[in-house]
Design an enzyme around this catalytic site. Sequence first.
Site: not given
Length: 379
Positions: A336-338
């Site tokens: 999730h891009c994190a």
Amino acid sequence: MSLFLDNAATSYPKPETVYRAIDAAMREIGVAPGRGGYRQSLTAARTVFETRSTLADFFGVPDSSRLVFTHSATESLNIAVSGLLKPGDHVVTTSMEHNALVRPLHLLRGRGVEVTFVQADREGRVSEREIAAAMRPGTRLVAVTHCSNVSGTIQPVGEIGKVARQGGAVFLVDAAQSAGYLPIDVIELGIDLLAAPGHKGLFGPPGTGILAIGEGIELEPLLVGGTGGNASSLEQPEILPERFESGTLNTPALAGLKAGVDFIRETGLEVIRAKEKLLVGMLLEGLSAMEEAVIYGPRGNDHGGAVSFNLGGRDASEVAFLLDAEYGIAVRAGLHCAPEAHRTLGSYPGGTVRVSPGFFNTEEDIAFFLQSLAGLARS
Ligand SMILES: Cc1ncc(COP(=O)(O)O)c(C=O)c1O
């Protein structure tokens, strides 16, 4: 039609009034705002002005010209950090940030900006005390996400705002997962720079975002060019919002964004938040009762709209794929891009399955999701 539970990526569906406002603006206005003196262009400019005023009012921004339109929260965060920071500046941020902030900061590190990442606890929380401890005399910026897109952890932004101010730093909040769900008043929370997407909790269409720039905060623009005014000068205008809005604005999208925020106001932010709490509460309860499920992040009531979990030793992507293929349920799997958030929560490198209900989901939807997941766990 599938069951959409990926509202942390973008909200879907939108309120009916949003679709209608976009359609009407396309058909009935259709021209560039602020580019001509003819009536239709003035109508377009009025649409943009009304959207700006509505959003400024919604976030308690005293001067609406200091709320500028962007294409996404990512663009807003890029303008905020690239426009503010100079070599030698120091930034304090957290281990829970999205790449939309981390990557621009990483780029700036190559240009002499120093960045300290405050480690959040196992539930993804940071305290204002830890932020204060990481600050030093050259700290120019404190940047935090209000609510995690991975675990739904809500940070104490009001408290962090106070320590940022005491330390003389600018306070930037990434409200990608909180705008439209949690009350945000930039003055009350001490926020100098507020970055938010228009297309998630605010119910606008994709390609919309905002950056609210506090009084006295000077930023360099990322993009320069035509603004519809002061055409004889080679210099980018100093005045806002023009300074940050080069190029023809997307009037139909902004008409849709205004309709989205109007919908929130008519419905009541507290009603929307109560619905989010209800559905997230059902998810947490259902997942806790499932032996194979491991939940990441907080379990209590103070939880944003994203719930992350894994099913036994199964690959998150496989679970998401099967939910879609066998039950028609759309959720998201992965990091999730994190990535640092997953390191913090204990779900790196495999990531998690993320479920994020929206206002138009029902209790039946969540019951169906939980039933389907139980079926999957047995298979
Ligand atoms: C916490 C957070 N920050 C920033 C973003 C980027 O938002 P946008 O897609 O509008 O660029 C997202 C999107 O998922 C997010 O969850």
